[in-house]
Scaffold this motif. Structure first.
Motif, PDB file in Angstrom:
ATOM      1  N   CYS A   4      20.517 -35.429 -18.340  1.00  0.00           N
ATOM      2  CA  CYS A   4      20.846 -34.305 -18.699  1.00  0.00           C
ATOM      3  C   CYS A   4      21.136 -34.218 -20.024  1.00  0.00           C
ATOM      4  O   CYS A   4      21.193 -35.223 -20.783  1.00  0.00           O
ATOM      5  N   CYS A   7      24.636 -36.844 -21.646  1.00  0.00           N
ATOM      6  CA  CYS A   7      24.248 -38.294 -21.601  1.00  0.00           C
ATOM      7  C   CYS A   7      23.102 -38.401 -22.612  1.00  0.00           C
ATOM      8  O   CYS A   7      23.261 -39.608 -23.088  1.00  0.00           O
ATOM      9  N   CYS A  23      25.392 -35.291 -12.664  1.00  0.00           N
ATOM     10  CA  CYS A  23      25.120 -36.445 -12.600  1.00  0.00           C
ATOM     11  C   CYS A  23      26.175 -37.203 -12.429  1.00  0.00           C
ATOM     12  O   CYS A  23      27.374 -36.685 -12.723  1.00  0.00           O
ATOM     13  N   CYS A  26      28.708 -37.452 -15.513  1.00  0.00           N
ATOM     14  CA  CYS A  26      29.230 -35.670 -15.803  1.00  0.00           C
ATOM     15  C   CYS A  26      30.278 -35.610 -15.217  1.00  0.00           C
ATOM     16  O   CYS A  26      30.558 -34.852 -15.228  1.00  0.00           O
ATOM     17  N   CYS A  34      25.901 -29.706 -16.038  1.00  0.00           N
ATOM     18  CA  CYS A  34      25.102 -30.783 -16.115  1.00  0.00           C
ATOM     19  C   CYS A  34      23.175 -29.797 -16.403  1.00  0.00           C
ATOM     20  O   CYS A  34      22.890 -30.050 -14.575  1.00  0.00           O
TER      21      CYS A  34
HETATM   22 ZN   LIG Z   1      25.144 -34.504 -16.805  1.00  0.00          ZN
END
Ligand SMILES: [Zn+2]
Ligand SMILES: [Zn+2]
Length: 142
Positions: A4, A7, A23, A26, A34
């Motif tokens: 994402c 990340c 995720c 997040c 995300c």
């Molecule tokens: Zn995420």
């Protein structure tokens, strides 16, 4: 592996899942959006250019083939014409030999046969002069 945006930015190992909206990172960080990072669509333009070049080469090769085939056909026609000419000459020669034999068989006393033989000689001369061009006037001078 698809990560994402959050990340990807923080260089964290992302575990996106179709089962959860966000995720783990997040979710823990409280990031609402995300979404997977944008993966650029592969640039096909260079491949397309190569395909275009190949298409042009293909067309050129095709027209060369057409030309070669035409040349082969022309050569075949000329070959057939040459063979027909040879066969015609051989037949003419065969007929002439037969005629000569006929006159010979009739005997030398036959006046008609002699006349025919003279005609035959004349014909042979004409044939010879047709094959090897001569200038009739040259022998008389000018
Ligand atoms: Zn995420
Ligand atoms: Zn993530």
């Amino acid at each position: 592996m698809v990560a994402c945006t959050a990340c990807s930015k923080s260089r964290q190992a992302c575990r996106m899942s179709s089962l959860s909206a966000r995720c783990g990172n997040c979710y823990r960080s409280g990031i609402a959006t995300c979404v997977p990072v944008h993966i650029p669509v592969p640039d096909f333009s260079s491949i397309n250019r190569e395909i275009e070049k190949l298409s042009e080469a293909e067309e050129a090769a095709e027209s060369r083939l057409d030309a070669e085939e035409q040349a082969a056909t022309d050569a075949l026609v000329r070959t057939q014409a040459a063979r027909a000419e040879l066969q015609r000459l051989r037949k003419q020669k065969r007929l002439l030999k037969r005629k000569e034999q006929d006159i010979f068989d009739k005997g030398w006393d036959d006046a008609e046969a002699l006349e025919q033989l003279e005609q035959l000689e004349l014909f042979n001369q004409e044939m010879a002069s047709a094959t090897v061009p001569v200038h009739p006037m040259s022998q008389f001078g000018r």
